[in-house]
Design a protein around this motif. Structure first.
Motif, mmCIF file in Angstrom:
data_model
loop_
_atom_site.group_PDB
_atom_site.id
_atom_site.type_symbol
_atom_site.label_atom_id
_atom_site.label_comp_id
_atom_site.label_asym_id
_atom_site.label_seq_id
_atom_site.Cartn_x
_atom_site.Cartn_y
_atom_site.Cartn_z
ATOM 1 N N GLY A 554 38.910 35.656 28.009
ATOM 2 C CA GLY A 554 38.170 34.530 28.555
ATOM 3 C C GLY A 554 37.026 34.956 29.440
ATOM 4 N N THR A 555 36.364 33.976 30.020
ATOM 5 C CA THR A 555 35.258 34.239 30.930
ATOM 6 C C THR A 555 35.500 33.520 32.251
ATOM 7 O OG1 THR A 555 33.921 32.317 30.260
ATOM 8 C CG2 THR A 555 33.661 34.342 28.972
ATOM 9 N N ALA A 556 34.853 34.012 33.293
ATOM 10 C CA ALA A 556 34.834 33.357 34.600
ATOM 11 C C ALA A 556 33.480 33.643 35.226
ATOM 12 C CB ALA A 556 35.959 33.867 35.499
ATOM 13 N N SER A 557 32.856 32.624 35.789
ATOM 14 C CA SER A 557 31.528 32.783 36.375
ATOM 15 C C SER A 557 31.554 32.398 37.844
ATOM 16 C CB SER A 557 30.490 31.921 35.643
ATOM 17 O OG SER A 557 30.359 32.323 34.292
ATOM 18 N N PHE A 558 30.751 33.117 38.636
ATOM 19 C CA PHE A 558 30.590 32.739 40.038
ATOM 20 C C PHE A 558 29.163 33.008 40.485
ATOM 21 C CE2 PHE A 558 32.391 37.123 40.260
ATOM 22 C CZ PHE A 558 31.416 37.777 41.000
ATOM 23 N N ASP A 559 28.749 32.264 41.507
ATOM 24 C CA ASP A 559 27.431 32.450 42.117
ATOM 25 C C ASP A 559 27.605 33.231 43.404
ATOM 26 O OD1 ASP A 559 26.081 31.109 40.117
ATOM 27 O OD2 ASP A 559 26.179 29.172 41.131
ATOM 28 N N LEU A 560 26.778 34.257 43.560
ATOM 29 C CA LEU A 560 26.882 35.168 44.692
ATOM 30 C C LEU A 560 25.584 35.190 45.477
ATOM 31 C CD1 LEU A 560 28.147 37.666 46.233
ATOM 32 C CD2 LEU A 560 27.082 39.082 44.458
ATOM 33 N N THR A 561 25.697 35.051 46.787
ATOM 34 C CA THR A 561 24.572 35.313 47.676
ATOM 35 C C THR A 561 24.772 36.706 48.264
ATOM 36 O OG1 THR A 561 24.327 32.974 48.247
ATOM 37 C CG2 THR A 561 23.315 34.581 49.731
ATOM 38 N N ALA A 562 23.874 37.612 47.929
ATOM 39 C CA ALA A 562 23.990 39.004 48.386
ATOM 40 C C ALA A 562 23.512 39.097 49.826
ATOM 41 C CB ALA A 562 23.181 39.917 47.471
ATOM 42 N N ASP A 563 24.374 38.712 50.763
ATOM 43 C CA ASP A 563 23.964 38.598 52.166
ATOM 44 C C ASP A 563 24.545 39.683 53.055
ATOM 45 O OD1 ASP A 563 26.588 37.779 52.083
ATOM 46 O OD2 ASP A 563 26.225 35.776 52.889
ATOM 47 N N ALA A 564 25.217 40.691 52.478
ATOM 48 C CA ALA A 564 25.828 41.750 53.285
ATOM 49 C C ALA A 564 25.228 43.095 52.885
ATOM 50 C CB ALA A 564 27.338 41.753 53.092
ATOM 51 N N LEU A 565 24.410 43.638 53.744
ATOM 52 C CA LEU A 565 23.759 44.919 53.452
ATOM 53 C C LEU A 565 24.779 46.042 53.329
ATOM 54 C CD1 LEU A 565 20.680 44.768 55.858
ATOM 55 C CD2 LEU A 565 20.625 44.620 53.366
ATOM 56 N N GLY A 566 24.487 46.983 52.428
ATOM 57 C CA GLY A 566 25.333 48.162 52.305
ATOM 58 C C GLY A 566 25.919 48.320 50.915
ATOM 59 N N ASP A 567 26.822 49.270 50.807
ATOM 60 C CA ASP A 567 27.513 49.564 49.550
ATOM 61 C C ASP A 567 28.927 48.990 49.610
ATOM 62 O OD1 ASP A 567 25.299 50.951 48.613
ATOM 63 O OD2 ASP A 567 26.028 52.882 49.351
ATOM 64 N N TRP A 568 29.314 48.294 48.551
ATOM 65 C CA TRP A 568 30.581 47.581 48.533
ATOM 66 C C TRP A 568 31.331 47.868 47.241
ATOM 67 C CZ3 TRP A 568 31.515 45.355 53.110
ATOM 68 C CH2 TRP A 568 30.417 45.001 53.904
ATOM 69 N N ALA A 569 32.628 48.036 47.330
ATOM 70 C CA ALA A 569 33.459 48.231 46.148
ATOM 71 C C ALA A 569 33.590 46.924 45.374
ATOM 72 C CB ALA A 569 34.839 48.745 46.551
ATOM 73 N N PHE A 570 33.635 47.048 44.062
ATOM 74 C CA PHE A 570 33.771 45.920 43.145
ATOM 75 C C PHE A 570 34.729 46.399 42.055
ATOM 76 C CE2 PHE A 570 31.923 43.806 39.237
ATOM 77 C CZ PHE A 570 32.380 42.529 39.526
ATOM 78 N N HIS A 571 35.909 45.788 41.942
ATOM 79 C CA HIS A 571 36.912 46.397 41.069
ATOM 80 C C HIS A 571 37.988 45.411 40.638
ATOM 81 C CE1 HIS A 571 39.978 46.591 44.359
ATOM 82 N NE2 HIS A 571 38.927 46.743 45.136
ATOM 83 N N CYS A 572 38.710 45.819 39.591
ATOM 84 C CA CYS A 572 39.946 45.133 39.222
ATOM 85 C C CYS A 572 41.000 45.496 40.263
ATOM 86 C CB CYS A 572 40.396 45.561 37.832
ATOM 87 S SG CYS A 572 41.983 44.847 37.329
ATOM 88 N N HIS A 573 41.769 44.504 40.715
ATOM 89 C CA HIS A 573 42.749 44.775 41.762
ATOM 90 C C HIS A 573 44.138 45.092 41.209
ATOM 91 C CE1 HIS A 573 43.868 45.063 45.937
ATOM 92 N NE2 HIS A 573 42.670 44.671 46.299
ATOM 93 N N LEU A 574 44.260 45.289 39.897
ATOM 94 C CA LEU A 574 45.461 45.925 39.383
ATOM 95 C C LEU A 574 45.312 47.406 39.685
ATOM 96 C CD1 LEU A 574 45.870 44.093 35.947
ATOM 97 C CD2 LEU A 574 47.026 43.597 38.109
ATOM 98 N N LEU A 575 46.189 47.954 40.514
ATOM 99 C CA LEU A 575 45.988 49.270 41.104
ATOM 100 C C LEU A 575 45.746 50.345 40.052
ATOM 101 C CD1 LEU A 575 45.973 51.073 43.643
ATOM 102 C CD2 LEU A 575 48.458 51.269 43.400
ATOM 103 N N TYR A 576 46.550 50.344 38.993
ATOM 104 C CA TYR A 576 46.414 51.413 38.001
ATOM 105 C C TYR A 576 45.207 51.198 37.099
ATOM 106 C CZ TYR A 576 51.041 52.488 39.759
ATOM 107 O OH TYR A 576 52.094 52.783 40.592
ATOM 108 N N HIS A 577 44.730 49.969 36.958
ATOM 109 C CA HIS A 577 43.468 49.732 36.256
ATOM 110 C C HIS A 577 42.304 50.288 37.066
ATOM 111 C CE1 HIS A 577 44.858 46.195 33.463
ATOM 112 N NE2 HIS A 577 45.703 47.214 33.458
ATOM 113 N N MET A 578 42.300 50.006 38.364
ATOM 114 C CA MET A 578 41.248 50.550 39.219
ATOM 115 C C MET A 578 41.300 52.077 39.214
ATOM 116 S SD MET A 578 40.577 49.903 43.309
ATOM 117 C CE MET A 578 42.090 50.724 43.812
ATOM 118 N N HIS A 579 42.496 52.627 39.295
ATOM 119 C CA HIS A 579 42.662 54.078 39.329
ATOM 120 C C HIS A 579 42.193 54.716 38.017
ATOM 121 C CE1 HIS A 579 44.323 57.592 41.312
ATOM 122 N NE2 HIS A 579 44.989 57.933 40.221
ATOM 123 N N ALA A 580 42.300 53.961 36.914
ATOM 124 C CA ALA A 580 41.881 54.470 35.608
ATOM 125 C C ALA A 580 40.380 54.332 35.381
ATOM 126 C CB ALA A 580 42.646 53.753 34.496
#
Length: 595
Positions: A554-580
């Motif tokens: 499926g799909t999921a959409s969201f609107d984001l305001t990029a209002d926080a300066l810097g580098d940020w992690a973006f990931h799947c929160h299933l631990l072993y998926h992120m680790h892979a």
């Protein structure tokens, strides 16, 4: 894990056993809890110390290795107040690097706690001081972002009280932390998944089931087998190795939260598990959802909700009878459950419902949702996959050749990279969803026909108007990709370890993110340092979240305001998926730098 009936009937532990157990848990998670009243010890104030160390934990009478904080698993409740300056000294007593990420908190990027992205990590036998202003209120949590430590117990709840009056009225509150635990080391779990991704799945279809007329008919089994896809593969790690915990207690431990009949009881429910998506219900007691991911919503009454890894929901229950209720956190593949009790008095128990029949993946989970939903008979598979139209469900109108049936099987069309040109053509990408559809209005796998009201993202309406209601100036598609046979996971076919260029954003810009799930697994996707608005037709009251579950195919959409300066992690929160490898870095740069 099955639970013998006599265990429930005998019910409460004796006083001596309770005393012995009490040292394993923080005050809010004691075997019998009156709630997180101000009289209970927590870690709060302007100068907090948290000490990370190896220890043991006891689950259903069995001792396991763990990593805890201040001597407990789960970790102590961190209670803050909106408007204060937080100062948290984190002491790492481990023989390895560690970290704490403050999940859902808005803070400077170098305080976010992700080694290699926002800070170097906390070295063994050293201390790191996190300092940041508390600019929000609500229910959140914290956990390690180092290796696989989170699986061993390195997680705890955060409650931030609002600066003013709380619009949510309640008489008592309980923190409910859901998690999963295995006696296998997380490294061993990951190794087994790499060698055989179906290692933990003990719920496959069988010949006996076929002969009994259960599950898929023979024709469908042959077709799915040709595609090397298992419709029973709902969760990578499940009840065959996991105990599902509530506040660190196993199902037999039966954590009990007390109430007085007639009270409005607030349950702050946090999914702090490594890999488990839960379906939560309290048989005989309706729930009113009042907060999602720490932000207030228009109250909505429901009977059950699915909570992804890293999500939080606050609910109000008002039990009026002088009796016990069972709180059920059933794994989404129904291989086991977490179980707790809400009761007026210690020692009371309620009937525990049996595990429901496990779901099987469908054509929609395969990314052929347009066929399941009905649509335009003139629509081609390629245009459907691009979202331009929807294929019909009428069998006479379906073009099986377009699906690949006329050219060697369905799997041919499921690797049509022309519908996802940005995805790397790589063995790590097993499939491309041919006809993905928005599934945010659905309750989750296996919950379509349970006979009562189940929460969906479409039910969420922000209590206050969104702070940014501009239309997005650009759109970005991100494919959630993987090879379930090889346990390889990525964004757009690229693992984090193979690609170090961040996803670039300009400070203040408004972007629509379209997440397209090309796999048959659910993925909870979390963006650090930001909240985003789900695109569900709610206008300026769109629900704001930090984590969104993208259903299979499926799909999921969201609107984001990029209002926080810097580098940020973006990931799947299933631990072993992120680790892979299912992780990237989002970089927000000042406007002048990007011009």
């Amino acid at each position: 894990m099955p639970i013998e009936r006599r265990t429930f009937v005998t019910g409460a532990l004796g006083g001596g056993a309770l005393a012995a157990l009490s040292s394993w848990y923080p005050a809010w998670a004691q075997p019998v809890s009156s709630g997180i009243a101000s009289t209970l010890p927590t870690v709060e104030g302007s100068d907090i110390t948290l000490r990370i160390a190896r220890q043991t934990m006891r689950i259903d009478g069995r001792v396991s290795r763990a990593i805890g904080i201040n001597g407990t698993v789960p970790a102590p409740l961190v209670r803050l107040k909106e408007g204060q300056q937080a100062r948290l000294r984190v002491v790492n007593d481990l023989d390895e690097d560690s970290s704490i990420h403050w999940h859902g908190l808005i803070l400077p990027f170098h305080m976010d706690g992700v080694p290699g992205v926002s800070f170097p990590g906390i070295k063994p036998r050293s201390t790191f001081v996190y300092e940041f202003p508390v600019v929000q209120s609500g229910t959140y949590w914290y956990h390690s972002h180092s290796g696989l430590q989170e699986q061993l117990g390195h997680y705890g709840p955060i409650v931030i009280d609002p600066a003013g009056a709380d619009p949510i009225g309640y008489d008592r509150e309980h923190v409910i932390v859901l998690s999963d635990h295995s006696r296998l080391s997380p490294e061993e779990i990951f190794r087994k998944l790499k060698v055989n991704p179906g290692h933990f799945n003990m719920q496959r279809q069988t010949l006996g089931g076929l002969l009994a007329g259960k599950d898929q008919p023979l024709k469908d089994r042959i077709e799915w087998g040709a595609m090397r896809m298992d419709p029973a593969d709902i969760a990578d790690v499940n009840g065959s190795t996991y105990s599902f915990l509530i506040n660190g207690h196993g199902p037999r431990d039966n954590w009990t939260g007390l109430f007085r009949p007639g009270e409005r009881v607030r349950l702050r429910i946090i999914n702090a598990s490594a890999m488990s998506i839960f379906n939560v219900r309290i048989p005989g007691l309706r729930m009113t959802v009042v907060q999602a991911d720490g932000l207030n919503i228009v109250p909505v009454e429901i009977d059950e909700f699915q909570i992804a890894v890293a999500e939080t929901y606050d609910v109000i229950v008002t039990p009026v009878e002088d009796r016990a209720y069972t709180l059920v956190a059933e794994a989404n593949d129904r291989s086991g459950m977490g179980r707790a009790t809400l009761a007026p008095r210690a020692g009371m128990v309620a009937e525990v419902p049996p595990l429901r029949e496990r779901p099987l993946a469908t054509m929609k989970d395969m990314g052929m949702g347009a066929m399941a939903d009905g649509g335009d008979a003139s629509c081609t598979a390629e245009h459907a996959a691009m979202g331009h139209c929807t294929l019909p469900t009428d069998g006479a109108a379906v073009d099986h050749a377009a699906m690949g049936h006329g050219s060697g099987g369905m799997n041919h069309s499921m690797r049509d990279f022309s519908v996802a040109p940005q995805v790397k053509r790589d063995p790590s990408v097993q499939s491309i969803s041919p006809m993905p559809v928005d599934r945010m209005g659905e309750p989750g796998q296996g919950l379509e026909d349970v006979g009562h009201r189940v929460l969906t993202y479409h039910d969420l309406v922000a209590l206050e108007r969104n702070p940014d209601v501009r239309a997005a100036s650009r759109s970005l598609d991100i494919h959630l990709t993987g090879n379930m046979e090889r346990f390889m996971w990525s964004f757009d076919g690229v693992k984090m370890s193979d690609h170090h260029e961040p996803i670039p954003f300009t400070e203040g810009e408004r972007v629509r993110i379209n997440l397209i799930n090309d796999s048959m697994m659910s993925h909870p996707i979390h963006l650090h340092g930001h909240f985003f608005e789900l695109v569900t037709g709610k206008g300026d009251r769109s629900p704001r979240k930090h984590t969104v579950l993208v259903q299979p195919g499926g799909t999921a959409s969201f609107d984001l305001t990029a209002d926080a300066l810097g580098d940020w992690a973006f990931h799947c929160h299933l631990l072993y998926h992120m680790h892979a490898g299912m992780m990237r870095v989002v970089s927000v740069r000042p406007k002048e730098e990007s011009e």
